[in-house]
Design a protein around this motif. Structure first.
Motif, PDB file in Angstrom:
ATOM      1  N   LEU A  47      18.591   0.604   1.582  1.00  0.00           N
ATOM      2  CA  LEU A  47      19.564   1.203   0.658  1.00  0.00           C
ATOM      3  C   LEU A  47      20.723   0.250   0.351  1.00  0.00           C
ATOM      4  O   LEU A  47      21.261  -0.414   1.232  1.00  0.00           O
ATOM      5  CB  LEU A  47      20.104   2.510   1.234  1.00  0.00           C
ATOM      6  CG  LEU A  47      19.056   3.608   1.441  1.00  0.00           C
ATOM      7  CD1 LEU A  47      19.692   4.837   2.055  1.00  0.00           C
ATOM      8  CD2 LEU A  47      18.371   3.961   0.125  1.00  0.00           C
ATOM      9  N   SER A  48      21.107   0.221  -0.923  1.00  0.00           N
ATOM     10  CA  SER A  48      22.139  -0.720  -1.379  1.00  0.00           C
ATOM     11  C   SER A  48      23.516  -0.072  -1.399  1.00  0.00           C
ATOM     12  O   SER A  48      23.649   1.155  -1.334  1.00  0.00           O
ATOM     13  CB  SER A  48      21.822  -1.200  -2.795  1.00  0.00           C
ATOM     14  OG  SER A  48      20.493  -1.575  -2.900  1.00  0.00           O
ATOM     15  N   LYS A  49      24.494  -0.945  -1.550  1.00  0.00           N
ATOM     16  CA  LYS A  49      25.892  -0.529  -1.678  1.00  0.00           C
ATOM     17  C   LYS A  49      26.019   0.597  -2.710  1.00  0.00           C
ATOM     18  O   LYS A  49      25.465   0.501  -3.794  1.00  0.00           O
ATOM     19  CB  LYS A  49      26.702  -1.739  -2.150  1.00  0.00           C
ATOM     20  CG  LYS A  49      28.188  -1.583  -2.046  1.00  0.00           C
ATOM     21  CD  LYS A  49      28.844  -2.920  -2.441  1.00  0.00           C
ATOM     22  CE  LYS A  49      30.342  -2.815  -2.516  1.00  0.00           C
ATOM     23  NZ  LYS A  49      30.999  -2.465  -1.248  1.00  0.00           N
ATOM     24  N   GLY A  50      26.715   1.634  -2.341  1.00  0.00           N
ATOM     25  CA  GLY A  50      26.916   2.742  -3.277  1.00  0.00           C
ATOM     26  C   GLY A  50      25.928   3.888  -3.080  1.00  0.00           C
ATOM     27  O   GLY A  50      26.124   4.977  -3.603  1.00  0.00           O
ATOM     28  N   SER A  51      24.843   3.654  -2.316  1.00  0.00           N
ATOM     29  CA  SER A  51      23.897   4.743  -2.044  1.00  0.00           C
ATOM     30  C   SER A  51      24.503   5.679  -1.012  1.00  0.00           C
ATOM     31  O   SER A  51      25.075   5.228  -0.015  1.00  0.00           O
ATOM     32  CB  SER A  51      22.584   4.187  -1.488  1.00  0.00           C
ATOM     33  OG  SER A  51      21.655   4.012  -2.517  1.00  0.00           O
ATOM     34  N   GLU A 105      20.740  -4.699   3.569  1.00  0.00           N
ATOM     35  CA  GLU A 105      19.879  -5.350   2.568  1.00  0.00           C
ATOM     36  C   GLU A 105      20.624  -6.499   1.898  1.00  0.00           C
ATOM     37  O   GLU A 105      20.040  -7.494   1.495  1.00  0.00           O
ATOM     38  CB  GLU A 105      19.336  -4.340   1.551  1.00  0.00           C
ATOM     39  CG  GLU A 105      20.352  -3.722   0.606  1.00  0.00           C
ATOM     40  CD  GLU A 105      20.468  -4.462  -0.726  1.00  0.00           C
ATOM     41  OE1 GLU A 105      19.625  -5.294  -1.024  1.00  0.00           O
ATOM     42  OE2 GLU A 105      21.456  -4.208  -1.437  1.00  0.00           O
ATOM     43  N   LEU A 112      18.530   7.058  -5.164  1.00  0.00           N
ATOM     44  CA  LEU A 112      19.220   6.186  -4.210  1.00  0.00           C
ATOM     45  C   LEU A 112      19.035   4.743  -4.677  1.00  0.00           C
ATOM     46  O   LEU A 112      17.947   4.367  -5.101  1.00  0.00           O
ATOM     47  CB  LEU A 112      18.612   6.344  -2.812  1.00  0.00           C
ATOM     48  CG  LEU A 112      18.586   7.761  -2.251  1.00  0.00           C
ATOM     49  CD1 LEU A 112      17.687   7.833  -1.018  1.00  0.00           C
ATOM     50  CD2 LEU A 112      19.987   8.230  -1.902  1.00  0.00           C
ATOM     51  N   LYS A 113      20.093   3.955  -4.608  1.00  0.00           N
ATOM     52  CA  LYS A 113      19.961   2.541  -4.984  1.00  0.00           C
ATOM     53  C   LYS A 113      19.279   1.781  -3.844  1.00  0.00           C
ATOM     54  O   LYS A 113      19.664   1.921  -2.693  1.00  0.00           O
ATOM     55  CB  LYS A 113      21.338   1.934  -5.219  1.00  0.00           C
ATOM     56  CG  LYS A 113      21.886   2.219  -6.604  1.00  0.00           C
ATOM     57  CD  LYS A 113      23.346   1.822  -6.688  1.00  0.00           C
ATOM     58  CE  LYS A 113      23.524   0.318  -6.650  1.00  0.00           C
ATOM     59  NZ  LYS A 113      24.967  -0.048  -6.642  1.00  0.00           N
ATOM     60  N   THR A 114      18.294   0.964  -4.186  1.00  0.00           N
ATOM     61  CA  THR A 114      17.584   0.235  -3.123  1.00  0.00           C
ATOM     62  C   THR A 114      17.481  -1.251  -3.419  1.00  0.00           C
ATOM     63  O   THR A 114      17.709  -1.687  -4.542  1.00  0.00           O
ATOM     64  CB  THR A 114      16.141   0.754  -2.937  1.00  0.00           C
ATOM     65  OG1 THR A 114      15.388   0.357  -4.081  1.00  0.00           O
ATOM     66  CG2 THR A 114      16.089   2.240  -2.777  1.00  0.00           C
ATOM     67  N   ILE A 115      17.083  -1.976  -2.412  1.00  0.00           N
ATOM     68  CA  ILE A 115      16.957  -3.433  -2.482  1.00  0.00           C
ATOM     69  C   ILE A 115      16.031  -3.873  -3.611  1.00  0.00           C
ATOM     70  O   ILE A 115      16.228  -4.910  -4.196  1.00  0.00           O
ATOM     71  CB  ILE A 115      16.465  -3.989  -1.115  1.00  0.00           C
ATOM     72  CG1 ILE A 115      16.456  -5.513  -1.081  1.00  0.00           C
ATOM     73  CG2 ILE A 115      15.104  -3.436  -0.726  1.00  0.00           C
ATOM     74  CD1 ILE A 115      16.245  -6.095   0.310  1.00  0.00           C
TER      75      ILE A 115
END
Lengths: 388, 298
Positions: free
Chosen positions: A341-345, A355, B212-215
């Motif tokens: 999961l990235s920044k802001g999730s 990540e 959800l934001k992911t890599i």
């Protein structure tokens, strides 16, 4: 042999810790994060100028140039503290151009640049790589023609990371195209405001910005030549050794976050940290972090004994960057689904840091010379194996 | 043992390679990273016409009725092309789940729509523990008259943002002796505008979907159910036996994912080798250095 820091060194580090705690703002840290910890952002500059007024930016320099005459050991401790705390930590002026100016430039150039660098007033960008000259830096082609009173510079640079926020370009150019490759290169210090320079972004895997820089008939005064003409490659080699002396403590911080996550994340009624597989992986990383600490401080030890570390810098750089990749990979494994999961999730642990560093560790392994390049240096200069 | 592809598999592989090199270039894939849906409907329809959505679907439900091995051939090409979109969740996860658990009536209603490309269906099983296990499932489904009332949060649900339906794993028994027992599967309508289709539940306001934001910018979602009413006919298989089904799905999905990834790895190696031949440093291709050669070969 003594593996402990002195009381005085420890005292200064705790003073610095307090200063950072007190003076750094979330906005400055956010800006620094967005700039990948390179120096040059507006808020970062404000902060570092205050920080540097204590002589902490270039502590090993003489007082007349803004330092506090400290040991290299203390300098390395401070650099590591800076990396750990998330304030700007990657400096071209203070860490690479500055030491080279100190050693090779004339008095006039020292007067002009060293004090402002140590006060944090100026930042530089390295201008080495070109499309056809990466690991093979000797093949660089950017031309500086001698026009009597000035050089006329033409050509293209790539991967010039600080260029969009720096004041000066630490530029490698070819001044003698007829000489042997390593005998025709010079270093110029070019003001980025000089007409004819164009800077364009190159975006990396992690979304960070580096730059390509074009020179189109740029007039550069001969006063801007560092040291002697055509001796630039020697200067580059030394500055590169400085570039490779990597602080590692930003990954110490990442590691601490992974350990905290393992302790707090409950899966099926039990914290992850109780699982033997998780514990073993974390213990292994701690061993390697301590080893990288020794490699890192050994560089300071070599410097304090009047030598410039060379293959030792490659050893440290390689070990630290490969370890950064390992820490990130283990972090991704331990966090499992959450690691991606990235920044802001909403569900991202440490706001998507895992990540991010997973990708950043790759960028770091490449710049300043890839692992393969460093290993060649270790083989040839360290072990004395024959050149291919 | 025979490692050669048969004629049909060769045709499938070639047509997939050609199709993706035509339809899914680098620009398209980058575009999809930032696209809200993450796939192209036009392309989805074309893929359906090639029979790919229904590859595993039996002929009597308008599918191709090909085997799992054939599916791995196609997935390898999808990995090779780095194809984004809901193919895996619909044509692999959901089709396998339905084949393992749905009754005849449910199959008749759902499978042809997957095969013709008109419905995207996903699977919601993981929850906060982040694990693929019965223990990790705490979403509840309570029977009230002719409906089940579902509440709970599913995480990392692929493509829920574009799916028409979701298959949800929820507990119909809260305290079984074995945590893998007591889990049931339900088909839940996410769009609620499909009249007469499995008595589509229309109060989808009880479902909240958040991407959800992911890599890798794929579309994984959080899906929250709050007293969602689902007709009891929408239960797949026997009550309480959902995990048995999911366990089989998990094993097959892992193999399917491997096929996709090995296709991706193959493409990456090709790029590495191509670059090592093309990029010159020190007056020769970097691929002539042993450090690069051993790296590429190992």
């Amino acid at each position: 042999m003594d593996f402990a820091f002195t009381d005085e060194e420890n005292r200064i580090i705790s003073e610095i810790r307090e200063f950072i705690e007190k003076e750094s703002t979330p906005e400055m840290l956010e800006e620094t994060h967005k700039l990948e910890r390179i120096y040059g952002g507006k808020l970062g500059r404000e902060f570092i100028k205050k920080f540097a007024s204590n002589g902490w930016l270039c502590p090993s320099w003489p007082e007349e140039y803004g330092g506090i005459n400290s040991s290299a050991m203390l300098t390395y401790m401070i650099k590591n503290e800076m990396a750990y705390s998330g304030i700007p930590a990657l400096f071209v002026g203070a860490h690479m151009a500055g030491p080279t100016i100190m050693e090779f430039a004339d008095e006039k150039m020292k007067e002009k640049f060293l004090l402002p660098i140590a006060k944090g007033d100026l930042e530089f960008s390295l201008g080495y790589s070109e499309p056809g000259a990466g690991s093979d830096l000797l093949s660089l082609e950017m031309r500086a023609e001698d026009k009597g009173g000035h050089y006329l510079v033409n050509g293209q640079k790539t991967f010039n990371t600080h260029a969009h926020v720096a004041d000066y370009h630490w530029l490698a150019v070819r001044t003698d195209p007829d000489a042997a490759k390593h005998k025709g290169i010079s270093i110029l210090i070019v003001d980025f405001k000089t007409p004819g320079i164009t800077i364009r972004p190159m975006i990396t895997i992690v979304g960070s910005r580096t730059n390509e820089v074009y020179y189109d008939n740029v007039k550069v005064s001969k006063d801007c030549l560092v040291g002697e003409e055509n001796k630039g490659f020697n200067y580059i080699m030394e500055a590169l050794d400085y570039e490779r002396m990597f602080p590692f403590a930003h990954y110490r911080k990442v590691f601490e976050n992974i350990v905290e996550y393992a302790k707090e994340k409950i899966v099926h009624g039990e914290p992850l940290s109780k699982k033997p597989l998780v514990r073993q992986k974390l213990a292994q990383l701690e061993i390697e972090l301590e080893a990288s600490e020794l490699l890192y401080y050994n560089l300071a030890h070599v410097l304090d004994n009047g030598k410039v570390p060379n293959y030792q810098a490659s050893m440290e750089k390689t070990f630290v960057c490969e370890l950064d990749q390992k820490i990130s990979a283990v972090g991704m494994e331990i966090m499992g689904q959450y690691g991606q999961l990235s920044k802001g999730s909403k569900w991202a642990p440490f706001d998507g840091e895992m990540e991010y560093y997973y990708k950043w560790s790759i960028v770091e392994t490449i710049y300043g010379g890839t692992t393969e390049v460093q290993k060649n240096i270790m083989a040839q200069r360290g072990l004395g194996l024959p050149r291919v | 043992m025979n490692f050669d592809l048969n004629t049909e598999q060769k045709m499938l592989k070639d047509s997939a390679r050609n199709f993706f090199s035509r339809e899914a270039d680098k620009e398209f894939i980058r575009e999809m990273e930032n696209d809200e849906k993450g796939y192209s409907q036009k392309m989805w329809k074309k893929m359906a016409r090639l029979g790919w959505m229904g590859l595993l679907v039996p002929e009597k439900y308008n599918g191709e009725e090909m085997g799992f091995l054939d599916m791995t051939v196609l997935l390898e090409e999808m990995g090779y092309a780095c194809l984004p979109g809901p193919f895996f969740s619909t044509a692999v996860l959901s089709v396998i789940t339905l084949l393992e658990s749905a009754n005849e009536k449910q199959k008749k209603r759902l499978l042809p729509k997957i095969a013709d490309g008109s419905q995207i269906i996903t699977l919601g099983w993981i929850e906060e523990s982040g694990t693929y296990s019965g223990k990790g499932i705490s979403a509840k489904a309570e029977l009230k008259d002719d409906n089940y009332i579902i509440s709970g949060t599913k995480l990392f649900v692929p493509d829920a943002n574009t799916a028409d339906k979701i298959i949800v794993a929820a507990r119909t028994d809260n305290s079984p002796e074995d945590p893998d027992e007591g889990i049931s599967l339900f088909v839940v309508d996410l769009k609620g505008d499909l009249k007469g289709d499995l008595k589509g539940d229309t109060n989808n306001k009880s479902i909240n979907i958040e991407a959800l934001k992911t890599i890798r910018s794929d579309k994984l979602c959080e899906v929250t159910f709050k007293n969602t009413i689902v007709p009891k006919d929408n239960m797949l298989g026997e009550p309480g036996k959902g995990w048995e089904t999911l366990n089989k799905v998990l094993l097959k999905a892992a193999v399917a994912k491997c096929a996709e990834m090995s296709g991706g790895a193959k493409r990456v190696l090709e790029m590495v080798v191509e670059y090592a031949k093309m990029r010159h440093q020190f007056g020769r291709p970097i691929g002539s250095f042993q450090a690069i050669q051993t790296g590429a070969a190992c």
